[in-house]
Scaffold this active site. Structure first.
Site, PDB file in Angstrom:
ATOM      1  N   CYS A 349       0.832  -1.205   0.000  1.00  0.00           N
ATOM      2  CA  CYS A 349       0.000   0.000   0.000  1.00  0.00           C
ATOM      3  C   CYS A 349       0.870   1.262   0.000  1.00  0.00           C
ATOM      4  O   CYS A 349       1.462   1.570  -1.022  1.00  0.00           O
ATOM      5  CB  CYS A 349      -0.984  -0.053   1.162  1.00  0.00           C
ATOM      6  SG  CYS A 349      -2.468   0.906   0.816  1.00  0.00           S
ATOM      7  N   HIS A 476      -3.520  -5.181   0.500  1.00  0.00           N
ATOM      8  CA  HIS A 476      -2.885  -5.693   1.724  1.00  0.00           C
ATOM      9  C   HIS A 476      -2.953  -7.222   1.736  1.00  0.00           C
ATOM     10  O   HIS A 476      -3.898  -7.792   2.285  1.00  0.00           O
ATOM     11  CB  HIS A 476      -3.612  -5.158   2.962  1.00  0.00           C
ATOM     12  CG  HIS A 476      -3.404  -3.702   3.189  1.00  0.00           C
ATOM     13  ND1 HIS A 476      -2.399  -3.218   3.988  1.00  0.00           N
ATOM     14  CD2 HIS A 476      -4.059  -2.626   2.703  1.00  0.00           C
ATOM     15  CE1 HIS A 476      -2.444  -1.894   3.997  1.00  0.00           C
ATOM     16  NE2 HIS A 476      -3.446  -1.504   3.225  1.00  0.00           N
ATOM     17  N   GLU A 478      -1.480  -9.249   3.479  1.00  0.00           N
ATOM     18  CA  GLU A 478      -1.310  -9.837   4.821  1.00  0.00           C
ATOM     19  C   GLU A 478      -2.616 -10.312   5.429  1.00  0.00           C
ATOM     20  O   GLU A 478      -2.630 -11.249   6.233  1.00  0.00           O
ATOM     21  CB  GLU A 478      -0.623  -8.840   5.769  1.00  0.00           C
ATOM     22  CG  GLU A 478      -1.407  -7.589   6.153  1.00  0.00           C
ATOM     23  CD  GLU A 478      -1.203  -6.412   5.210  1.00  0.00           C
ATOM     24  OE1 GLU A 478      -0.850  -6.658   4.035  1.00  0.00           O
ATOM     25  OE2 GLU A 478      -1.405  -5.260   5.632  1.00  0.00           O
TER      26      GLU A 478
END
Ligand code: GLN
Length: 553
Positions: A349, A476, A478
């Site tokens: 990001c 993102h 993650e």
């Protein structure tokens, strides 16, 4: 929620910005939650106020009891029916986490609501597990039961009776302590579970199973005989693998360092998933971004030197997401260092945006290239405000939740890591994006836009094709990483940091290796030359080791 006060804001597929606990549930249970799975005081009050305005209460006096407490129960019962595990039909059991501490003002209406709820649904339909702390006095090693006794008394006073006690402590509870707790709290000894410290968090399901916590729950819910044995084979092998890891991989995490590593919890977890998958012992070297900046060299030369030493000692560099301009220049310097020195880099990001700014400045020579987030008047705005909603209001203008990325370059590293799929869905949380008007210029200079959205206007993935591993993503990744299914881009970062990326590519992305892990192949192992990085020996739970700047997990 400020990530530096409360921990990271976790993002769900539907765009819900929620408490990081929901990330733990998604990761541990491999489920997909919705924003309705996160009940907050604000949401409940909003729904009651909306109802009142609509006239649903027909002019009656609206009060915490029964209106707020009813709204909480209705919410729970409605959401409990929504499947979250991808299977049809509602789940058999709904887990409700009532956070906070007994006595908190904030949780009072929720406690009252659950008291009413347990009474209404009756025995066999409600199992209350009370989590409490059993401190151990260091000098004598005595396990103190008083805090638990007090909180159980507090709970009872509020109309809730615990069926199971989950006692958090450094060591397993002594039998005589269990007996005492049982007597004072009126909970049977076999329903007193001890949650003692373990070398890594993946032992916890095993620890619960060994103490027959599942049986205690099933008995209270009258489900004995209906449920099978816990299927914990994968957890068992993962926990064992994690304990034995010894080959180190150092990842420099260049962010706004504030001492609360929960601010980057999902990124850390994703790094752990990828490292364990690659059979590497993860060391996270926290590099406070602003310490890399020239200004720090003058103001605090020791911090400056330490930051650069850590960065240069790392096998891979990760710049996570962020807001605001503090440390941006330091992040740009980290990306530049990674690009010029061919160090594996993953920018997430804001981490992607600063990589684009760095590229525009250093490679194209646009000295004042910037994001309009940091310099609204820049002559070379390579990152601009591209909201999906209002252009004037901050609230509600983020591009949030799952959005689709279409791969443009199928032989890019990112496409290959994702198993050569043509599209992927990842979660977003941002307002700014690469300026589409500058894409051609950036591309000409050698930056590849490997993934875009369906319109082709929003840049999702950047890559430097001639670099061992330099990837930036607007999303993102993650948030969708799971213990046995690491996010492909984190897997790529760790593999590249260990010189093993080619071995990963010999198969077809990571798909090939699931569930046995990348560690099965024979691979070139980059000599560990990390002597200059701070040597950390203090093992932290969950297989993460750090430079000691932060305590986490
Ligand atoms: N501040 C940037 C934006 O709003 C990046 C956000 C992020 O990293 N999550 O686009």
């Amino acid at each position: 929620m400020s990530p530096f006060e409360h921990g990271e804001v976790y993002v769900l597929d539907d765009g819900g910005e929620v408490d990081l606990d929901l990330g733990n549930y998604e990761r541990f249970l491999d489920i997909k939650l919705t924003s309705d799975n996160n009940i907050t005081t604000g949401k409940i009050y909003q729904s009651v106020i909306d109802k009142e305005r609509r006239g649903d209460y027909l002019g009656k006096t609206v009060q915490v009891v029964p209106h707020i407490t009813d709204a909480i129960q209705e919410w729970i019962e409605r959401v409990a029916m929504i499947p979250v595990d991808g299977k049809a039909g509602p789940a058999d059991v709904c887990v409700i986490e009532l956070g906070g501490t007994i006595g908190d003002i904030e949780s009072m209406p929720f406690i009252e609501a659950l008291g009413q709820f347990s009474y209404r649904v009756g025995t066999g339909n409600f199992c209350l597990i009370h989590v409490s702390l059993v401190p151990v006095l260091n000098v004598v090693g005595e396990q103190k039961t008083k805090p638990t006794q007090h909180s159980v008394r507090g709970l009872r006073g509020l109309g809730l009776t615990p069926h199971i006690l989950a006692c958090r402590s450094t060591m397993a509870l002594d039998q005589n302590v269990k007996v005492k707790l049982s007597q004072f709290c009126h909970v049977t000894e076999e329903n007193i579970i001890t949650l003692y410290d373990v070398p890594n968090i993946w032992h916890i399901p095993l620890l619960l199973r060994d103490q027959k916590a599942h049986e205690a729950i099933l008995k209270v819910l009258n489900l004995m005989g209906k449920a099978g044995q816990p299927a914990l084979e994968e957890w068992t092998s993962r926990a064992a693998i994690c304990d034995k890891l010894h080959e180190p991989v150092h990842i420099a995490m260049v962010g706004k360092y504030t001492g609360l590593s929960d601010s980057y919890l999902s990124v850390l977890k994703a790094l752990v998933h990828a490292s364990v998958f690659n059979r590497k012992k993860l060391f996270v070297d926290w590099v406070p971004a602003s310490d890399l900046e020239d200004a720090t060299a003058k103001e605090n030369p020791d911090a400056y030197k330490a930051a650069w030493k850590l960065l240069k000692g790392a096998d891979g560099i990760l710049v996570p997401g962020g807001f605001g301009d503090r440390g941006v220049q330091g992040k740009i310097l980290a990306a530049k260092y990674a690009r010029e020195n061919r160090i594996p880099f993953l920018g997430i990001c804001l981490g992607m945006q600063i990589a684009v700014i760095e590229f525009a400045r250093s490679v194209i020579g646009l000295q004042d290239a910037n994001s309009t987030e940091f310099d609204p008047n820049t002559r070379n705005p390579c990152v601009i405000f591209m909201p999906e909603g209002s252009k004037t209001h901050m609230g509600g203008t983020m591009r949030l939740g799952s959005r689709r990325t279409y791969f443009q370059v199928m032989n890019s590293k990112s496409a290959k890591l994702y198993g050569s799929k043509s599209v992927i869905d990842e979660r977003h949380r941002h307002r700014y994006e690469v300026n589409p008007d500058m894409v051609a210029c950036l591309e000409k200079a050698g930056l590849s836009f490997a993934g875009k959205d369906e319109t082709g206007r929003r840049m999702e993935i950047i890559e430097l094709p001639n670099h061992p591993y330099f990837i930036g993503v607007q999303f993102h990744p993650e948030f969708k990483s799971r213990p046995g299914k690491p996010s492909p881009l984190f897997l790529g970062l760790i593999a590249a940091a260990c010189g093993e990326l080619d071995a990963v590519f010999l198969g077809n992305g990571i798909q090939r290796n699931i569930p046995n892990g990348v560690g099965n192949h024979t691979a070139k192992i980059k000599a560990y030359q990390n002597g200059i990085a701070t040597k950390a020996t203090n093992a932290l739970p969950d297989g993460v080791y750090s430079n000691g700047n932060g305590v986490y997990l």
